[in-house]
Design an enzyme around this catalytic site. Structure first.
Site: not given
Length: 463
Positions: A78, A80, A160
């Site tokens: 993916d 992003d 994070d």
């Protein structure tokens, strides 16, 4: 990798290096000629999104896992994108865009089967200019809604892990490293940004992500990351079951299921995902523990060999022992026959499991088929019933489960299951002779069928 080590060395010696757990005062900027990421390695659709945002006057970056993986030589699944454009502004730029989410408002730009996720820079909840935005927390500190927007520096602080605070800028093709992520990649360590307990309380799923990234990237959890997890594991009980199902797929259907199971069990997280299995995984030498671990190892082997896998199989294996216990209870207390008891037990254990992980019917129903086939395959000795089992759509998964059970079982049960497995192995290799029903005892009809008209049509069969 040599170039990555050079980048890491630069990060180690940079005057901008921060203390552990904080972002840099200014990012380390790695120019295009000093990093290995090429536009040819990027998704063409992601590049389209980046350029349209950039040409429309907005900042546009690839962010997080895709940048991290490209630095490690891994092809991302993916891509992003993050930008200073709001979701509404993004939607006006792309006709193929849809806005999703309440907790995090996101834009999905759809290109056929590929979806490019575009997020607006996140800001801090206590920012003085965020009074008109929405940020809600519960009494545990978990973010319920979070649509506070900010700039790229604030966005980096909201990431994070340090290895996810990496940004690829389409304007100059440079990498912006906000938290010494390159250094941590080279050191093989996973480190959180900010106070670990606070970050876990904001979003307990980060504990699952820590395990998943550590096994996927072959990294070690730093003490800062690992220490709070066992005492905060019960916070997963506040996560919506539907969201935990998505995490279940990422943890156990991506080729690292066995390693994730070991780590999750050690930290007490697996027990929160599957509360009914607590008693069955206490002893690593037990039959139940071995069955679960083997099922994950077999799934990893299939994934890594590009073979088809289905969550239904894992659901059937993981809930097998609670199912058996509930079925035996119903038979003993209610005097129910095995099939009826199995039907009720299946509904009970799936319903109870749904309180922690919601299993969609498209997977729970095939799991029930696999359970029912176990009984049929154990009892069938031959004859016409063989063919109906062989032709069942879940036969292959049920057969694999039977082989696994036979391999793990001990005592008398092992002999019975091995005999059943041997029969079904032979029957599927010679299905015509084994499954052909006998004609003895059947009466032939002397009636002749009326010839079918050439203009007539019969309904199509969906065999």
């Amino acid at each position: 990798m040599k170039r990555l080590k050079a980048l890491a060395k630069r990060a180690f010696t940079s005057e901008k290096t921060t203390t552990a757990g904080r972002v840099l005062a200014e990012p380390i900027i790695i120019p295009r000629d000093q990093h290995p990421i090429s536009r040819s390695a990027l998704s063409k659709n992601a590049v389209k999104v980046l350029y349209r945002l950039h040409n429309s006057g907005y900042d546009a970056y690839l962010v997080g896992g895709c940048v991290r993986d490209l630095l490690l030589g891994i092809q991302p699944k993916d891509f992003d994108v993050v930008t200073n454009a709001t979701p509404e502004q993004i939607k006006r730029l792309f006709g193929n865009c849809r806005l999703i989410g309440r907790r995090f408002r996101l834009a999905h730009v759809v290109f056929g089967k590929e979806i490019i996720e575009v997020a607006t820079f996140r800001g801090h909840h206590d920012s003085p200019d965020s009074s008109d935005k929405i940020a809600q927390q519960n009494d545990k500190g978990m973010l319920l809604r979070d649509n506070v927007y900010g700039d790229i520096e604030e966005d980096a602080e909201r990431r994070d892990f340090t290895v996810n605070a990496l940004y690829y800028n389409i304007a100059d093709f440079a990498i912006y490293d906000f938290a010494d992520g390159v250094k941590d990649i080279e050191a093989g360590q996973l480190r959180l940004i900010g106070d670990a307990e606070q970050r876990y309380r904001e979003d307990p799923v980060r504990m699952l992500r820590a395990i998943r990234f550590a096994t996927k990237l072959n990294m070690k959890l730093t003490p800062q990351v690992a220490e709070p997890i066992p005492r905060l594991a019960d916070l997963l009980g506040h996560i919506p079951p539907a969201r935990l199902f998505e995490e279940f797929l990422k943890l156990f259907m991506a080729g690292k299921a066995a390693a994730n199971f070991e780590q999750l069990s050690e930290f007490g997280l697996f027990q929160m995902l599957f509360p009914m299995l607590k008693q069955y995984i206490k002893n690593p030498d037990s039959e139940s523990f071995q069955l679960i671990r083997r099922s994950f190892a077999d799934t990893d082997k299939r994934v890594n060999n590009d073979q088809r896998v289905t969550p239904a199989y894992l659901v059937a294996v993981l809930l097998w022992y609670p199912l058996q216990a509930r079925q035996q209870q119903l038979m003993a207390e209610g005097g129910l026959p095995p099939v009826d008891a199995l039907n009720i037990a299946a509904a009970d254990v799936v319903g109870k499991q749904a309180q922690s992980i919601a299993i969609p019917k498209r997977f729970s129903m095939p799991a029930r088929d696999i359970w029912h086939l176990q009984q049929r395959m154990e009892r069938t000795k031959g004859g016409a019933r063989v063919r109906s089992v062989l032709e069942h759509g879940r036969f292959r998964a049920a057969y694999d489960f039977l082989l696994l059970r036979a391999d793990i079982a001990t005592g008398d049960e092992q002999q019975l299951l091995q005999q059943a497995a041997q029969r079904w192995t032979e029957w599927q290799n010679q299905p015509q002779s084994a499954a052909k029903p006998s004609n003895q005892g059947r009466r032939r009809s002397n009636r002749r069928r009326k010839p079918r008209s050439q203009n007539s049509s019969s309904p199509a069969r969906n065999d």
